[in-house]
Design an enzyme around this catalytic site. Sequence first.
Site, mmCIF file in Angstrom:
data_model
loop_
_atom_site.group_PDB
_atom_site.id
_atom_site.type_symbol
_atom_site.label_atom_id
_atom_site.label_comp_id
_atom_site.label_asym_id
_atom_site.label_seq_id
_atom_site.Cartn_x
_atom_site.Cartn_y
_atom_site.Cartn_z
ATOM 1 N N CYS A 95 0.521 -0.909 0.367
ATOM 2 C CA CYS A 95 0.112 0.119 0.256
ATOM 3 C C CYS A 95 0.387 1.082 -0.175
ATOM 4 C CB CYS A 95 -0.720 -0.324 1.147
ATOM 5 S SG CYS A 95 -2.150 1.453 0.808
ATOM 6 N N CYS A 148 -0.627 1.497 -3.075
ATOM 7 C CA CYS A 148 -2.849 2.465 -2.565
ATOM 8 C C CYS A 148 -1.773 3.714 -2.986
ATOM 9 C CB CYS A 148 -3.070 2.666 -1.145
ATOM 10 S SG CYS A 148 -3.527 1.127 -0.626
ATOM 11 N N LYS A 204 0.079 5.143 -5.960
ATOM 12 C CA LYS A 204 -1.188 5.305 -6.812
ATOM 13 C C LYS A 204 -1.618 6.704 -6.972
ATOM 14 C CE LYS A 204 -4.856 3.090 -6.569
ATOM 15 N NZ LYS A 204 -6.049 1.682 -5.729
ATOM 16 N N TYR A 231 -9.333 -4.022 -11.541
ATOM 17 C CA TYR A 231 -9.424 -2.759 -11.199
ATOM 18 C C TYR A 231 -7.411 -1.928 -11.039
ATOM 19 C CZ TYR A 231 -6.931 -4.121 -6.530
ATOM 20 O OH TYR A 231 -5.584 -4.251 -5.085
ATOM 21 N N GLU A 280 -7.894 1.586 -13.656
ATOM 22 C CA GLU A 280 -6.876 2.645 -12.515
ATOM 23 C C GLU A 280 -5.567 3.122 -13.392
ATOM 24 O OE1 GLU A 280 -8.137 2.445 -8.255
ATOM 25 O OE2 GLU A 280 -6.671 1.342 -9.221
ATOM 26 N N HIS A 316 -28.682 19.881 -0.341
ATOM 27 C CA HIS A 316 -29.030 20.268 -1.779
ATOM 28 C C HIS A 316 -28.217 21.976 -1.782
ATOM 29 C CE1 HIS A 316 -30.989 20.967 -5.023
ATOM 30 N NE2 HIS A 316 -31.167 22.252 -4.868
ATOM 31 N N GLU A 338 -27.406 13.946 -2.231
ATOM 32 C CA GLU A 338 -28.523 13.881 -1.549
ATOM 33 C C GLU A 338 -29.513 12.582 -2.376
ATOM 34 O OE1 GLU A 338 -30.598 16.982 -2.382
ATOM 35 O OE2 GLU A 338 -29.508 17.788 -3.557
#
Length: 459
Positions: A42, A47, A50, A176, A180, A448, A453
Amino acid sequence: MTFDYDLFVIGAGSGGLAASKRAASYGAKVAIAEESLVGGTCVVRGCIPKKLMVYGSRFPALFHDAAGYGWQVGETSLDWQHFITVIDNEVNRLSQLHINFLAKAGVELIPSRAALVDPHTIEVDGRKVTAEKILIAVGGRPIKPDIPGMEHVITSNEMFHLPEKPKHIAIIGAGYIGVEFACIMRGLGCEVTQIIRKDLILRGFDRDIRNEIQQGMIHHGIHVIADNVVTAIDRVPEGLKLTLSEQDREPVVADVILAATGRTPYVEGLGLENAGIDLVPSSLEGPGYSTTNAIAVNEFGQTSQPNIFAVGDCTDRINLTPVAIGEGRAFADTEFGNLRRAFNHETVASAVFSTPEAATVGMTEDDAIAQLSEDGVKIYRARFRPLFHSLTGAADKTLMKLVVNAQTERVLGAHMVGEYSAEIIQGVAIAVTMGATKKDFDATVGIHPSTAEEFVTMR
């Protein structure tokens, strides 16, 4: 019998670091061995670097979008050497930070590869030491299929150290990591071709999510070649030539090729056979793929040898950093903190930092139907252009989806494609984990105007 250590940890990645520090906090004498930079996949080659590349890749789109709001942005360019250097500096800074944390916790760091001699003995740094309990947290490593010419291909490990920005990069793989990096390199200005074996990327994700991301990638200029496999790679004067399985398909020529075709537990050379530790075989489908092995564990991370445990990617359960950390802490709590508990692998949220970004938690629509039948599942879905793009002219869309038990109204899964998906789904994951119903979502007042939302206004 007297041991040198109460706990010896092999591997200073996310799981090993978390377990060692937690065990030491309970008063255990702990050592941890690591042959590479402290921090594991990681921090060092996953992670963190990246995600920094993801951030860097998104500036060109922001420069373009700014014009819709009246900003005049001049000529821009990327200093590649600066880009990769500052990322590498940050990786080293974080690695040193983890070393400091170990020292503060009272954990002895041994900068060496370790291997098992027997159930209580470890060979490390040219000597043998003993431990009452041993934790294996060695993570995984990228693999390349056995296809002619694969010696010309790099893996995700090398993506962070490319000497120059590729003009054209070809990416093999639909997971992934491949997705990515395809989006990162396209955002940085490269021509990108991605070759996938089936019709869609990201097997295992919700089908709507897979469709939406793939179409978004194509919209942003990534050339996706579906239903094909690479059969050979050759060096030619123009670069590297990829021959594809479709007979009438023209070969792809690129200057860099990334194999993002999966990862395997990094169990070679650990001496697992010396300690009688069982492995679980799993086959990767496709031409040129071989069988890989993971360490077999029970719900408490215990291997076939009662005093030896394993956590993280080397067990090949859910290969995510927060999962490895959670498994490591649960192990330490159970074995040293008098708090017996197993890490809960249900409703683990995850994200794909693609462009467009995606995040998900809970069950996919197909999984829910398989468990409850089609009549037992209700789907709520919204697809719209976010307010931000009302002035930019971009055609980017946001997709949001809830998978609901039709009888109990419990929300079984939440999925999203669009900007800030990971940040939004992280909050939604709390509700899904707690067992919130669609009525609970409906009773929540939205903020909002915001994209988030929509999760509480779907009808």
